[in-house]
Design an enzyme around this catalytic site. Sequence first.
Site, PDB file in Angstrom:
ATOM      1  N   SER A  56       0.787  -1.227   0.000  1.00  0.00           N
ATOM      2  CA  SER A  56       0.000   0.000   0.000  1.00  0.00           C
ATOM      3  C   SER A  56       0.822   1.283   0.000  1.00  0.00           C
ATOM      4  O   SER A  56       0.356   2.299  -0.495  1.00  0.00           O
ATOM      5  CB  SER A  56      -0.990   0.002   1.165  1.00  0.00           C
ATOM      6  OG  SER A  56      -0.391  -0.449   2.344  1.00  0.00           O
ATOM      7  N   HIS A 109      -5.516  -3.863  -2.699  1.00  0.00           N
ATOM      8  CA  HIS A 109      -5.231  -2.902  -3.775  1.00  0.00           C
ATOM      9  C   HIS A 109      -5.143  -3.580  -5.142  1.00  0.00           C
ATOM     10  O   HIS A 109      -4.694  -2.962  -6.106  1.00  0.00           O
ATOM     11  CB  HIS A 109      -3.930  -2.157  -3.482  1.00  0.00           C
ATOM     12  CG  HIS A 109      -3.970  -1.393  -2.196  1.00  0.00           C
ATOM     13  ND1 HIS A 109      -4.645  -0.204  -2.053  1.00  0.00           N
ATOM     14  CD2 HIS A 109      -3.459  -1.678  -0.974  1.00  0.00           C
ATOM     15  CE1 HIS A 109      -4.527   0.229  -0.807  1.00  0.00           C
ATOM     16  NE2 HIS A 109      -3.817  -0.652  -0.130  1.00  0.00           N
ATOM     17  N   LYS A 165     -12.472  -0.477  -1.511  1.00  0.00           N
ATOM     18  CA  LYS A 165     -11.509   0.180  -2.394  1.00  0.00           C
ATOM     19  C   LYS A 165     -12.036   0.178  -3.833  1.00  0.00           C
ATOM     20  O   LYS A 165     -12.953   0.912  -4.141  1.00  0.00           O
ATOM     21  CB  LYS A 165     -10.141  -0.450  -2.187  1.00  0.00           C
ATOM     22  CG  LYS A 165      -9.642  -0.001  -0.812  1.00  0.00           C
ATOM     23  CD  LYS A 165      -8.391  -0.577  -0.298  1.00  0.00           C
ATOM     24  CE  LYS A 165      -8.114   0.063   1.064  1.00  0.00           C
ATOM     25  NZ  LYS A 165      -7.269  -0.735   1.926  1.00  0.00           N
TER      26      LYS A 165
HETATM   27  C1  LIG Z   1      -7.359  -0.982   3.354  1.00  0.00           C
HETATM   28  C2  LIG Z   1      -6.598  -2.210   3.614  1.00  0.00           C
HETATM   29  C3  LIG Z   1      -7.073  -3.175   4.502  1.00  0.00           C
HETATM   30  C4  LIG Z   1      -8.292  -2.936   5.356  1.00  0.00           C
HETATM   31  O1  LIG Z   1      -9.453  -2.985   4.623  1.00  0.00           O
HETATM   32  P1  LIG Z   1     -10.760  -2.269   5.211  1.00  0.00           P
HETATM   33  O2  LIG Z   1     -11.887  -2.893   4.476  1.00  0.00           O
HETATM   34  O3  LIG Z   1     -10.590  -0.815   4.934  1.00  0.00           O
HETATM   35  O4  LIG Z   1     -10.786  -2.564   6.676  1.00  0.00           O
HETATM   36  C5  LIG Z   1      -6.389  -4.356   4.627  1.00  0.00           C
HETATM   37  N1  LIG Z   1      -5.251  -4.564   3.918  1.00  0.00           N
HETATM   38  C6  LIG Z   1      -4.743  -3.647   3.079  1.00  0.00           C
HETATM   39  C7  LIG Z   1      -3.488  -3.945   2.332  1.00  0.00           C
HETATM   40  C8  LIG Z   1      -5.394  -2.434   2.906  1.00  0.00           C
HETATM   41  O5  LIG Z   1      -4.891  -1.524   2.082  1.00  0.00           O
END
Ligand SMILES: *Cc1c(COP(=O)(O)O)cnc(C)c1O
Length: 366
Positions: A156, A184, A216
């Site tokens: 990320s 992602h 996302k």
């Molecule tokens: C955003 C994210 C999460 C968490 O997901 P949410 O649904 O926002 O709780 C987990 N792992 C990664 C790599 C993320 O970028």
Amino acid sequence: MTVADSPQGPRMRIDDRDRLTFCSNDYLGLSADPRLAEAMCGAATRYGVGAGAAHLINGHFTPHQRLEEELAEWLGVATARLFSTGYMANLGVVGSLVGRGDTVIADRLNHASLIDAVQLSGARLSRYRHNDLDELEARLSRAKGERLILTDGVFSMDGDAAPLAELVELAERFDAWLVVDEAHAFGVLGEAGRGSFEAAGLVPGERVLRVGTLGKAFGTAGAFVAGAAEPLEVLLQRARTYLFTTAQPPAVAEASRAALAIVRSEGWRRERLQSLVAAFREAASVLDGVELMPSATPIQPLVVGEASRAVAMAHRLADRGLLVPAIRPPTVPRGSSRLRVTFSAAHEDDDLSQLLSGLRECTTIR
Ligand SMILES: *Cc1c(COP(=O)(O)O)cnc(C)c1O
């Protein structure tokens, strides 16, 4: 705390100012898509708002069931199980596969939720340098108990990808679980948006579990774990973040079904992202005093060096109405503070031009 008073998207009203944003994870521009809102409203009218109970009591509704089936079919796996958030899905999957006496071998740059997941599971955490396969192999060979390799599919803060083919090979050789966080990647990577495995031309085996988030690229909320029938059955019995929490509202699941249909049918959104990323990288490669990272994803960090410089640059951009976050230690290593640019398929060519002219101006800050 800044307050947004408009839909998520490239152009937002934030703290009573118009902003051009390059910081969301809404990669396909779906969060404000009227088709999702319509699906959600229809389901809220039909099923009400709250699920009212956990999935295993009576909080599992038709939209949840259909969404799980459609996700599993889309990814070519036996089962997909919904969670309320990606954070909870990660706690659930790790905790259901390993415990005290077992070892999780994890990339140092993994997402915070994966680190917390290991701590909560009681398994031993053994961390290897980012994408360092030799160190991973050495740690695998020393590991005790059940072994689990844990990695982000796309990292990320750097935007780069895990070396999946090699991870799959090592997992097979050491008879380890491989859990890949596709937060992602799903919706974004691969021609059909099926994530890191599709992009790498790989078919995940029986001991691979993938975690996807719906907040996302899907533009909604929630998450899921996808994989073979047996570990998913264990997950259902053991994952405390599944068992002891209220199911997500069925209307949210219905919106996610609409999002999945768009992820599947509108490949132009991924093509648009790719062309934005290519145009950005070409233009940013000649900027003075900043460095692109080796990323082919919509996460395009520009390394600027010291934290103070990153903050000053982000402020200068904000003065122009451009929202690009400065990422500093301890989130990233010292000396690698960065502006973290993320793109959405909803960005227009003119948005990119504005970003680039803002960057040209603020790179004069030393
Ligand atoms: C955003 C994210 C999460 C968490 O997901 P949410 O649904 O926002 O709780 C987990 N792992 C990664 C790599 C993320 O970028």
